[in-house]
Design a protein around this motif. Structure first.
Motif, PDB file in Angstrom:
ATOM      1  N   CYS A  29      -0.081 -25.060  -8.896  1.00 22.97           N
ATOM      2  CA  CYS A  29       0.955 -24.379  -9.679  1.00 22.97           C
ATOM      3  C   CYS A  29       1.379 -25.182 -10.899  1.00 22.97           C
ATOM      4  O   CYS A  29       1.807 -24.603 -11.911  1.00 22.97           O
ATOM      5  N   TRP A 143       0.960 -14.705 -10.280  1.00 18.93           N
ATOM      6  CA  TRP A 143      -0.475 -14.599 -10.020  1.00 18.93           C
ATOM      7  C   TRP A 143      -0.969 -13.212 -10.420  1.00 18.93           C
ATOM      8  O   TRP A 143      -0.277 -12.220 -10.212  1.00 18.93           O
ATOM      9  N   ALA A 147      -6.833 -10.820  -7.240  1.00 16.73           N
ATOM     10  CA  ALA A 147      -6.885 -12.278  -7.238  1.00 16.73           C
ATOM     11  C   ALA A 147      -8.244 -12.778  -7.697  1.00 16.73           C
ATOM     12  O   ALA A 147      -9.283 -12.176  -7.416  1.00 16.73           O
ATOM     13  N   GLN A 151      -8.602 -18.065  -5.660  1.00 15.94           N
ATOM     14  CA  GLN A 151      -7.343 -17.720  -5.006  1.00 15.94           C
ATOM     15  C   GLN A 151      -7.581 -16.881  -3.762  1.00 15.94           C
ATOM     16  O   GLN A 151      -6.800 -16.929  -2.803  1.00 15.94           O
ATOM     17  N   HIS A 261      -9.029 -19.662 -10.702  1.00 14.70           N
ATOM     18  CA  HIS A 261      -7.744 -18.982 -10.550  1.00 14.70           C
ATOM     19  C   HIS A 261      -7.375 -18.291 -11.854  1.00 14.70           C
ATOM     20  O   HIS A 261      -7.760 -18.740 -12.938  1.00 14.70           O
ATOM     21  N   ALA A 263      -3.777 -16.538 -13.644  1.00 15.40           N
ATOM     22  CA  ALA A 263      -2.351 -16.218 -13.594  1.00 15.40           C
ATOM     23  C   ALA A 263      -1.948 -15.534 -14.889  1.00 15.40           C
ATOM     24  O   ALA A 263      -2.704 -15.521 -15.870  1.00 15.40           O
TER      25      ALA A 263
END
Length: 272
Positions: A29, A143, A147, A151, A261, A263
């Motif tokens: 994060c 997020w 996904a 993730q 990932h 976001a």
């Protein structure tokens, strides 16, 4: 304002898990923190709120820029750890959508993945707008959905093991949800009255190890962790074996996991 079942579940999910979170998922994060602070235009002397601070990554980075930082988290264990990690910040235990601050108190507000963990995202955003001065900026991350492959790894292992999310972990009420897309998150900010609302997707590869990535769920961190532990040791071991097998797709030559990932980073200005 009474808590929703989702809020109540979140309090239980995160209670006492600050150390385990900091050892694993917090590193993931923290990747977006510099971009988050840039979007909120955090600078020297600014009065900044870090909403949902967790273990304090964004608060620490804002303090390093010379900002005057207040950090809040609903989980006392997280707040205690943030207070130790960021001694220059004022750390408060408080839960959205009710914050103990005056209207327009902050020059900038950041929330790194905090909207993922509140039962009333729109009310939470309204509250963040309330405590931001006219002309101040709010920047948030969530997020993206669907996904990204990295993730989704742990969820795939859970599914392969035949384990389902327990009924004691409610999902967000449909009427409170919003599309986890750039348009969906930007629209949420516009609906809250923010001007110049914009949202961009950000993708990166998170480097970790199989042991570190499994340690969070094995300790019961977050909803995925409670799901992993929900059916007892035999089911947890079954999930672990599937995780090890699926993780080979993401393992590089030195044994590290390289997990893609994605976001969303959204920001806007409080009108006035």
């Amino acid at each position: 304002m009474p808590q929703t079942p989702f809020d109540e579940s979140e309090r239980l999910v995160w209670a006492g898990n600050a150390a385990a979170y900091e050892a694993g998922f917090a590193k993931l994060c923290a990747h977006l923190v510099p971009r988050l602070l840039d979007a909120a235009r955090v600078r020297t002397g600014a009065r900044v709120l870090d909403a949902g601070t967790g273990t304090g990554s964004a608060a620490a980075a804002a303090g390093a820029r010379g900002a005057r930082v207040v950090a809040v988290d609903a989980e006392p264990d997280m707040a205690r750890r943030a207070a130790r990690s960021v001694p220059g910040a004022r750390v408060v235990v408080a839960a959205l959508p009710q914050l103990p601050f005056m209207d327009g108190y902050f020059d900038a507000v950041v929330g790194n993945f905090v909207l993922n963990h509140v039962g009333r995202p729109r009310a939470a955003l309204d509250e963040l707008r309330r405590v931001t001065r006219p002309g101040g900026r709010i920047a948030l991350t969530v997020w993206a959905a669907p996904a990204a492959p990295g993730q989704a790894l742990l969820g795939r292992a859970v599914e392969a093991a035949g384990v389902t999310r327990p009924p004691s972990l409610p999902t967000l009420a449909p009427e409170e949800d919003f599309p986890r897309t750039p348009d969906g998150l930007a629209g949420l900010l516009r609906d809250a009255g923010l001007a110049e609302a914009e949202c961009v997707p950000l993708s990166w590869d998170h480097r970790t190890t199989p042991q570190e990535w499994w340690s969070g769920p094995a300790a019961g961190v977050a909803t995925i962790g409670r799901t992993v532990l929900s059916q007892g040791p035999a089911a947890t071991e079954r999930i672990r074996r599937h995780f090890e097998a699926l993780a080979r797709e993401f393992t590089d030559d030195d044994g590290a996991l390289v997990l893609p990932h994605t976001a969303l980073l959204a920001s806007g200005r409080v009108a006035g």
